[in-house]
Design a protein around this motif. Structure first.
Motif, short mmCIF file in Angstrom:
data_model
loop_
_atom_site.label_atom_id
_atom_site.label_comp_id
_atom_site.label_asym_id
_atom_site.label_seq_id
_atom_site.Cartn_x
_atom_site.Cartn_y
_atom_site.Cartn_z
N UNK A 74 -14.40 38.28 85.44
CA UNK A 74 -15.32 39.09 84.89
C UNK A 74 -15.32 39.90 85.74
N UNK A 75 -14.26 40.17 86.94
CA UNK A 75 -13.41 41.80 87.52
C UNK A 75 -13.09 42.41 86.58
N UNK A 76 -12.55 41.98 85.19
CA UNK A 76 -11.21 43.00 84.69
C UNK A 76 -11.87 44.40 83.60
N UNK A 77 -11.23 45.41 83.96
CA UNK A 77 -11.87 46.62 83.31
C UNK A 77 -12.70 46.59 81.93
N UNK A 78 -13.66 47.05 81.60
CA UNK A 78 -14.31 45.93 80.74
C UNK A 78 -14.14 44.73 80.24
N UNK A 79 -14.61 44.33 80.90
CA UNK A 79 -14.63 42.20 80.06
C UNK A 79 -15.46 41.98 78.64
N UNK A 80 -16.40 42.69 79.40
CA UNK A 80 -17.46 42.00 78.48
C UNK A 80 -17.26 42.84 77.23
N UNK A 81 -16.56 44.04 76.92
CA UNK A 81 -16.33 44.54 75.27
C UNK A 81 -15.47 43.93 75.05
N UNK A 82 -14.48 43.49 75.90
CA UNK A 82 -12.64 42.75 75.56
C UNK A 82 -13.76 40.96 74.80
N UNK A 83 -14.31 40.86 75.66
CA UNK A 83 -14.61 39.74 75.37
C UNK A 83 -15.02 39.25 73.71
N UNK A 84 -16.60 40.12 73.79
CA UNK A 84 -17.20 40.55 72.64
C UNK A 84 -16.50 41.08 71.37
N UNK A 85 -15.39 41.71 71.72
CA UNK A 85 -14.12 41.87 70.45
C UNK A 85 -13.42 40.73 70.11
N UNK A 86 -12.87 39.59 71.01
CA UNK A 86 -12.20 39.00 71.44
C UNK A 86 -11.02 38.78 71.71
N UNK A 87 -11.14 39.18 71.88
CA UNK A 87 -9.60 40.18 73.25
C UNK A 87 -9.19 39.35 74.44
N UNK A 88 -10.21 38.06 74.84
CA UNK A 88 -10.29 37.23 75.47
C UNK A 88 -9.07 36.35 76.05
N UNK A 89 -9.20 37.06 77.09
CA UNK A 89 -7.56 36.71 78.06
C UNK A 89 -7.60 36.24 78.97
N UNK A 90 -7.88 34.53 79.25
CA UNK A 90 -8.54 33.29 80.44
C UNK A 90 -6.58 33.38 80.38
N UNK A 91 -6.34 32.63 82.01
CA UNK A 91 -5.52 32.20 83.06
C UNK A 91 -5.20 30.78 83.27
N UNK A 92 -3.92 30.42 82.88
CA UNK A 92 -3.47 28.81 84.13
C UNK A 92 -3.52 28.80 84.82
N UNK A 93 -4.10 28.00 86.37
CA UNK A 93 -4.04 28.03 87.78
C UNK A 93 -4.06 27.10 88.01
N UNK A 94 -3.16 27.32 89.18
CA UNK A 94 -3.02 25.72 89.84
C UNK A 94 -4.28 25.24 90.84
N UNK A 95 -5.00 24.69 91.43
CA UNK A 95 -5.49 24.49 92.86
C UNK A 95 -5.08 23.53 93.19
N UNK A 96 -5.35 23.13 94.57
CA UNK A 96 -5.67 21.38 95.40
C UNK A 96 -6.34 20.45 94.87
N UNK A 97 -5.59 19.67 94.68
CA UNK A 97 -7.09 18.47 93.39
C UNK A 97 -8.40 18.30 94.25
N UNK A 98 -8.35 18.63 95.40
CA UNK A 98 -9.92 18.63 96.74
C UNK A 98 -10.46 19.40 95.94
N UNK A 99 -9.67 20.66 96.44
CA UNK A 99 -11.20 21.57 96.06
C UNK A 99 -11.92 21.23 95.03
N UNK A 100 -10.90 21.11 93.46
CA UNK A 100 -11.08 21.35 92.16
C UNK A 100 -12.15 19.88 92.24
N UNK A 101 -12.16 19.12 92.81
CA UNK A 101 -13.30 18.10 92.58
C UNK A 101 -14.41 18.67 93.74
N UNK A 102 -14.42 19.22 94.51
CA UNK A 102 -14.94 19.31 95.56
C UNK A 102 -16.14 20.45 94.67
N UNK A 103 -15.44 21.63 93.86
CA UNK A 103 -16.57 22.50 93.45
C UNK A 103 -16.98 21.72 92.50
#
Length: 410
Positions: A74-103
């Motif tokens: 959310x804190x990326x520069x011009x996130x909201x404008x770029x999201x509405x424009x369609x420049x929605x850059x997402x990322x792949x990220x790895x987490x320990x499964x125990x943290x993923x499930x706990x969330x």
């Protein structure tokens, strides 16, 4: 001290020689990489309504981590404008499964785990492909809501690792894996969002006829919950089941918001606006005078909405924002009745706008009825309200008939 016979010495040496082999036989064999699909049930936020998908890996070395293709900043520069424009850059990220499930345990959302029925070689290839995707130069991708998201990415990697396409269930017998009549992206979204009609109203306003093409099981896997259910019955080409028996590492409950009450739905609001517009139109016809303040407010709202549609159609790179046939109705020309209705000299311009507007509304209704672009049910009362105001203005402001020229007296 007793003397040892030759046979006894031979047996002792034989036993000593066998000890290393016995030790190696008793050593635990390393387990192959285990891969599972994790599906998270819908949450309370708008972006959580369709659920979520991740892959879980348990390696022979004991590493246990989940890979998530739905990370954004959310804190990326011009996130909201770029999201509405369609420049929605997402990322792949790895987490320990125990943290993923706990969330999700804290959020109260159920997580279903389906172990993929992969060979050791396929699992290792999938792990290698995933590690390659997680490299800093590869982790960011251009997210697409229906064609490239957190559900489509894992399935794509699984099929690349297996070297084949998984056979998904649910296809018509005559059209295996092909488009299914009456099933479109929009119909699937409408079904998934039935309890939240304002969300679907916004989708139907912003996205055009590209959502109304017929689709099959392959296109429907953009929905995490559909992917989970489809894989439960899917098979590999060699006959193997795609997944083994599912488990539920996190048992939650329904945390989605309660359904929108009928009196707060878009249809209720549209019917109320239609009733007000009809009352204004009838009153104006009786007194043969246009209520300019109401027209100015009504068409100002259409003009403001048209600015959003103009941006989405001509600037945004979002999928299916163009063509959007609603632009026949909601377009910047609405500024003409909104502003010029107060200027007496511009009465003719408003008059001709309303004639064109009425004709275009008829065309839009025909497009909706023909199925070229599905119109949200709440659009019909709103279109009817606009047609009433247009017809009333045309009738009241029509040019007066010129008196017949008097004939010269003989």
């Amino acid at each position: 001290m007793p003397r040892l016979h030759g046979k006894t010495i031979f047996l002792i040496l034989l036993l000593l020689a066998a000890i290393p082999f016995c030790s190696r036989a008793e050593e635990p064999q390393p387990q192959p990489t285990r891969v599972s699909l994790l599906t998270v049930d819908p949450g309370a936020e708008i972006y959580e309504l369709d659920g979520h998908t991740s892959l879980r890996f348990i390696t022979p070395e004991g590493e246990d981590f989940a890979v998530n293709w739905g990370v954004f900043d959310f804190n990326a520069p011009n996130f909201l404008y770029r999201f509405v424009k369609g420049e929605t850059d997402y990322m792949a990220w790895a987490f320990p499964t125990k943290f993923f499930l706990e969330e999700y345990r804290r959020a109260g959302r159920t997580v279903t785990e389906q172990q993929l029925n992969l060979t050791p070689e396929e699992a290792d290839r999938l792990l290698a492909l995933t590690f390659e995707n997680l490299r800093p130069e590869n982790r960011t991708y251009r997210y697409n809501y229906i064609y490239d998201n957190c559900a489509t990415r894992p399935l794509d990697l699984v099929e690349r690792a297996a070297g084949c396409q998984i056979n998904l269930p649910g296809s018509d017998a005559a059209l295996p894996q092909e488009a299914q009549p009456d099933v479109t992206f929009r119909s699937e979204m409408t079904r998934a969002h039935s309890a939240y009609p304002w969300y679907q109203f916004g989708i139907d306003l912003a996205l055009g006829s590209g959502l109304d093409i017929s689709i099959g099981p392959r296109e429907r896997i953009y929905q995490p919950l559909y992917l989970r259910d489809a894989l439960a019955e899917a098979t590999f080409p060699d006959g193997r089941k795609a997944v083994l028996a599912p488990s539920t590492p996190v048992r939650g409950h329904d945390v989605t918001l309660p359904p929108t009450p009928w009196y707060l739905t878009p249809m209720a609001a549209a019917l109320l606006l239609l009733a007000i517009s009809a009352a204004v139109a009838l009153t104006d016809l009786r007194r043969r005078k246009v209520t300019r303040c109401y027209d100015s407010l009504f068409y100002s709202l259409l003009f403001l909405l048209s600015l959003l549609l103009t941006f989405l159609i001509f600037v945004s790179v979002h999928e299916a924002t163009s063509p959007n046939w609603l632009y026949l109705w909601i377009n910047p020309l609405a500024i003409i009745p909104a502003a010029l209705i107060w200027i007496k000299k511009c009465k003719r311009a408003v008059y001709f706008y309303q004639i064109c507007n009425f004709a275009l509304l008829i065309v839009l209704l025909a497009i909706g009825i023909a199925g070229i672009q599905h119109l949200n049910p709440a659009f019909y009362p709103l279109i009817a309200a606009d047609m009433l105001l247009s017809a009333r203005y045309i009738y009241i402001s029509r040019p007066a008939k010129l008196p017949a020229k008097s004939q010269p007296k003989k």
